[in-house]
Design a protein around this motif. Structure first.
Motif, PDB file in Angstrom:
ATOM      1  N   GLY A 132       0.783  -1.226   0.000  1.00  0.00           N
ATOM      2  CA  GLY A 132       0.000   0.000   0.000  1.00  0.00           C
ATOM      3  C   GLY A 132       0.814   1.274   0.000  1.00  0.00           C
ATOM      4  O   GLY A 132       0.303   2.345   0.327  1.00  0.00           O
ATOM      5  N   VAL A 133       2.086   1.186  -0.375  1.00  0.00           N
ATOM      6  CA  VAL A 133       2.950   2.370  -0.430  1.00  0.00           C
ATOM      7  C   VAL A 133       2.707   3.089  -1.752  1.00  0.00           C
ATOM      8  O   VAL A 133       2.801   2.486  -2.827  1.00  0.00           O
ATOM      9  CB  VAL A 133       4.438   1.985  -0.312  1.00  0.00           C
ATOM     10  CG1 VAL A 133       5.323   3.216  -0.472  1.00  0.00           C
ATOM     11  CG2 VAL A 133       4.702   1.298   1.012  1.00  0.00           C
ATOM     12  N   SER A 134       2.411   4.363  -1.699  1.00  0.00           N
ATOM     13  CA  SER A 134       2.161   5.121  -2.922  1.00  0.00           C
ATOM     14  C   SER A 134       3.080   6.325  -3.080  1.00  0.00           C
ATOM     15  O   SER A 134       3.072   6.973  -4.125  1.00  0.00           O
ATOM     16  CB  SER A 134       0.701   5.604  -2.960  1.00  0.00           C
ATOM     17  OG  SER A 134       0.432   6.463  -1.864  1.00  0.00           O
ATOM     18  N   ASP A 135       3.873   6.625  -2.056  1.00  0.00           N
ATOM     19  CA  ASP A 135       4.756   7.792  -2.120  1.00  0.00           C
ATOM     20  C   ASP A 135       5.852   7.559  -3.157  1.00  0.00           C
ATOM     21  O   ASP A 135       6.594   6.567  -3.082  1.00  0.00           O
ATOM     22  CB  ASP A 135       5.381   8.052  -0.754  1.00  0.00           C
ATOM     23  CG  ASP A 135       6.211   9.329  -0.750  1.00  0.00           C
ATOM     24  OD1 ASP A 135       5.620  10.417  -0.691  1.00  0.00           O
ATOM     25  OD2 ASP A 135       7.451   9.223  -0.833  1.00  0.00           O
ATOM     26  N   ILE A 136       5.964   8.437  -4.107  1.00  0.00           N
ATOM     27  CA  ILE A 136       6.884   8.253  -5.224  1.00  0.00           C
ATOM     28  C   ILE A 136       8.340   8.274  -4.780  1.00  0.00           C
ATOM     29  O   ILE A 136       9.182   7.560  -5.334  1.00  0.00           O
ATOM     30  CB  ILE A 136       6.618   9.323  -6.315  1.00  0.00           C
ATOM     31  CG1 ILE A 136       7.359   8.972  -7.601  1.00  0.00           C
ATOM     32  CG2 ILE A 136       6.999  10.715  -5.822  1.00  0.00           C
ATOM     33  CD1 ILE A 136       6.973   9.845  -8.772  1.00  0.00           C
ATOM     34  N   PHE A 137       8.642   9.047  -3.752  1.00  0.00           N
ATOM     35  CA  PHE A 137      10.021   9.124  -3.271  1.00  0.00           C
ATOM     36  C   PHE A 137      10.440   7.791  -2.643  1.00  0.00           C
ATOM     37  O   PHE A 137      11.540   7.292  -2.904  1.00  0.00           O
ATOM     38  CB  PHE A 137      10.158  10.259  -2.259  1.00  0.00           C
ATOM     39  CG  PHE A 137       9.754  11.593  -2.794  1.00  0.00           C
ATOM     40  CD1 PHE A 137      10.637  12.349  -3.555  1.00  0.00           C
ATOM     41  CD2 PHE A 137       8.493  12.106  -2.567  1.00  0.00           C
ATOM     42  CE1 PHE A 137      10.279  13.581  -4.063  1.00  0.00           C
ATOM     43  CE2 PHE A 137       8.111  13.336  -3.063  1.00  0.00           C
ATOM     44  CZ  PHE A 137       9.005  14.079  -3.827  1.00  0.00           C
ATOM     45  N   LEU A 138       9.565   7.207  -1.842  1.00  0.00           N
ATOM     46  CA  LEU A 138       9.865   5.930  -1.199  1.00  0.00           C
ATOM     47  C   LEU A 138       9.933   4.806  -2.220  1.00  0.00           C
ATOM     48  O   LEU A 138      10.815   3.937  -2.147  1.00  0.00           O
ATOM     49  CB  LEU A 138       8.805   5.627  -0.137  1.00  0.00           C
ATOM     50  CG  LEU A 138       9.049   4.381   0.733  1.00  0.00           C
ATOM     51  CD1 LEU A 138      10.410   4.471   1.410  1.00  0.00           C
ATOM     52  CD2 LEU A 138       7.945   4.233   1.769  1.00  0.00           C
ATOM     53  N   LEU A 139       9.029   4.816  -3.181  1.00  0.00           N
ATOM     54  CA  LEU A 139       9.053   3.791  -4.222  1.00  0.00           C
ATOM     55  C   LEU A 139      10.350   3.855  -5.030  1.00  0.00           C
ATOM     56  O   LEU A 139      10.937   2.818  -5.371  1.00  0.00           O
ATOM     57  CB  LEU A 139       7.847   3.968  -5.153  1.00  0.00           C
ATOM     58  CG  LEU A 139       6.474   3.651  -4.564  1.00  0.00           C
ATOM     59  CD1 LEU A 139       5.376   3.968  -5.569  1.00  0.00           C
ATOM     60  CD2 LEU A 139       6.388   2.187  -4.137  1.00  0.00           C
TER      61      LEU A 139
END
Length: 290
Positions: free
Chosen positions: A76-83
């Motif tokens: 459920g990760v959607s943050d572009i920086f973390l991805l």
């Protein structure tokens, strides 16, 4: 020297950022995809400076895309920086495993081994129905530190994010090219034996170049997946890797900005050839490449 480089980086970002205001949505998407592929080709250019050409960068382009897609879908990760960080980290680990192995080969052997690794990933993903098989997987729109833009705002935010990555990656690679390790890479292209006699480890330098290319490939794949909203095994297919090599050849190995200019030109030629010559667009693209 560093001051001029920083000024050039700022100027490049301003030029790219202007596209967010001037370009229509379709052109912004096209440029975002081209810049993402340019990041992958920049990794190939790093190896070309040492006389090697990787025909398997689709491996990391695909690996980065699937990593982002699976993390977004399963966790459920959607943050572009973390991805982007997670994809780059996975590609860093895989590149560090294969880099020392491939660094001992040259010429066609290096090219074919890198291609073989990419095609192994393609074949594996195509057979895994749990990962969508040949149909691939969808990925939702990214968020930016909790901000969830839509429509034109999403397209603009993604484009600017790619522009930042391009400027940062291009600047860091330019610094690396001008560093001691980068100059050893150029010397290796001319006379590998003499470099070894001078006390430098050619294998170590080539491993570094391969790992840097792996990380850039993963970042490019992540951006491409988020821009398309979809990923499939074709990301690792040999024709995809061939596109990255074409861009690197068009750009040459001396200029960093030329890589992204070549990527944009190639993407435009392919898009317009597909539009105006739908039945023979491959022929038009091939003639342009020649």
């Amino acid at each position: 020297m560093r001051t001029n480089l920083m000024l050039s980086a700022v100027g490049a970002f301003v030029l790219l950022a202007a596209g967010a205001v001037l370009l229509p949505d379709w052109a912004m998407f096209l440029c975002a995809m081209a810049l993402a592929k340019g990041l992958v080709s920049l990794g190939i250019v790093g190896m070309m400076r040492g006389g090697l050409v990787s025909f398997g960068q689709g491996l990391y382009y695909c690996l980065g895309a699937y990593t982002a897609t699976l993390v977004a879908g399963q966790l459920g990760v959607s943050d572009i920086f973390l991805l982007t960080l997670l994809s780059a980290g996975v590609c860093l680990v895989v590149g560090a495993l294969f880099g020392p192995l491939l660094a001992g080969y040259r010429g066609i052997f290096f090219a074919m081994l890198s291609l073989a690794l990419s095609m192994v990933l393609y074949g594996t993903l195509a057979k895994l129905t749990v990962l969508g098989g040949t149909d691939g997987l969808n990925i939702g729109a990214p968020t930016f530190f909790g901000w969830d833009p839509e429509g034109r705002a999403l397209q603009t935010a993604l484009y600017l994010y790619v522009a930042v990555l391009v400027v940062v990656a291009g600047t860091l690679m330019r610094i690396y090219f001008d560093s001691e390790q980068g100059l050893i890479t150029l010397a290796t292209r001319d006379n590998e034996l003499r470099v070894e006699y001078l006390g430098a480890s050619v294998r170590t330098v080539m491993s570094y170049n391969y790992v840097f290319g792996a990380v850039l490939g993963g970042i490019g794949g992540t951006i491409a997946a988020l821009a398309l909203g979809h990923v499939d095994p074709e990301f690792a297919f040999w024709t995809t890797s061939g596109e990255f090599v074409f861009v690197a050849i068009l750009a040459g190995y001396l200029s960093v900005p030329a890589v992204f200019v070549a990527a944009i030109i190639l993407e435009m030629v392919r898009s317009f050839s597909n539009l105006y010559f739908p039945n023979t667009w491959q022929l038009a693209l091939g003639i342009f490449l020649l």
